[in-house]
Scaffold this motif. Sequence first.
Motif, PDB file in Angstrom:
ATOM      1  N   SER A 164       0.951  -1.069  -0.318  1.00 16.14           N
ATOM      2  CA  SER A 164      -0.187   0.077   0.085  1.00 16.14           C
ATOM      3  C   SER A 164       0.607   1.342  -0.158  1.00 16.14           C
ATOM      4  N   ASN A 208      -4.870   1.942   0.741  1.00 13.62           N
ATOM      5  CA  ASN A 208      -4.389   1.481   2.159  1.00 13.62           C
ATOM      6  C   ASN A 208      -6.125   2.204   2.484  1.00 13.62           C
ATOM      7  N   GLN A 209      -6.782   2.240   2.280  1.00  9.60           N
ATOM      8  CA  GLN A 209      -8.226   2.327   3.007  1.00  9.60           C
ATOM      9  C   GLN A 209      -8.798   1.182   4.552  1.00  9.60           C
ATOM     10  N   HIS A 210      -7.829   0.043   3.543  1.00 12.21           N
ATOM     11  CA  HIS A 210      -8.167  -1.275   4.981  1.00 12.21           C
ATOM     12  C   HIS A 210      -6.989  -1.630   6.113  1.00 12.21           C
ATOM     13  N   GLU A 211      -6.458  -0.231   5.799  1.00 15.74           N
ATOM     14  CA  GLU A 211      -5.285  -0.327   6.848  1.00 15.74           C
ATOM     15  C   GLU A 211      -5.211   0.982   8.440  1.00 15.74           C
ATOM     16  N   THR A 255     -14.350   2.971  -0.429  1.00 15.60           N
ATOM     17  CA  THR A 255     -15.391   2.281   0.802  1.00 15.60           C
ATOM     18  C   THR A 255     -15.820   3.519   0.953  1.00 15.60           C
TER      19      THR A 255
END
Length: 350
Positions: A164, A208-211, A255
Amino acid sequence: MVGRYCNYFKKKLAYNFKRHFWSPWKSGRYLKPFHFLMVAFRHKFFNYPYLGLIETTNVCNLNCPTCTTPRHLLGRMPKIMTTDEFRRIISQIKDYVHVVLLYDTNEPLTNPNIADMIRYCDKSNLFTSISTNAALFNKEKTDEILNAGLDEILLCMDGMSKESYEPFRLGAKFEEVRDNIRYFCEEKRKRHLARPYLELQFILTKLNQHEIPQIKEFAKELGVDRLRIKSLAIGDYAYSKEELKVLSEKFLPTTEEYKNKIIYDKKEDGTIAIRRQRGAPWQCKQAKTQVCVLADGRMSICCYDIAGRHIYGDLHAEQMKELLASKKYKQMKEMAVTGKYPLCDICGEY
């Protein structure tokens, strides 16, 4: 709604109190809070700016795909400000501004004299801040910065994995930057320093939206003063429509959870446009509050003027007092405040 705004202003007050009063006072810099109050008074009652943005250099060690720095170098020659040039500029602006940002289109650590510049600002009772990608930090540079009297540092960590981070911060190594940031924060804690105020910045991207949970955990581990999750800005003024389309597809978050962190609307043809404010007439806060000094000493009316086209003076040849009182500055400021420049139509702050 009222409760939410009250909480916002309480946090804002606490944030500014710690940066401008508690931290300098605890560090023995007793005159800084008084300088802050003097400048705040002049800003409130005489419409002076209170923030100086100084481009200590216009180069960067990275080649990030959404950054405008490589493109602005096509219009301006690379320039690293000397210590003498910097001191002359500070001597001009120190009675008008309190906050000095030593960054704009650049990585401030590429200037070998950045620690001396910070030290000079500190002796002038100015609040100094730098924003860094942290790729150039090492033990020696960490020691220099921590000993210079820096008030605030924005540490950019835009991903919590190699996958990411590295496509977004081209030229930097994830593990090295992560360890550099960790070492800097640990050294500040070991030395029991009140300054600098530590802000960890995380630009939200599709990669990086999941981090978010990982960056929050990392911020907690570091003991930073603030974690800031920022909107991704892709400079409309620096890219073609086709480039914007490609960059938005690759990096724009998707997201729903963080939709308020997306400042763009996608058009039917796949291109993007800045999401505009509606309702009351818009005014530019930056034009009201700051002065921008380019690396060669010229004064631009806008921090987004990366090509240096909107110039109203030169601090190497003219006096700050005269520039702020000039008809040209007042006219240009009014145009910027009310969004009359073509640049205003594609500005991410609009």
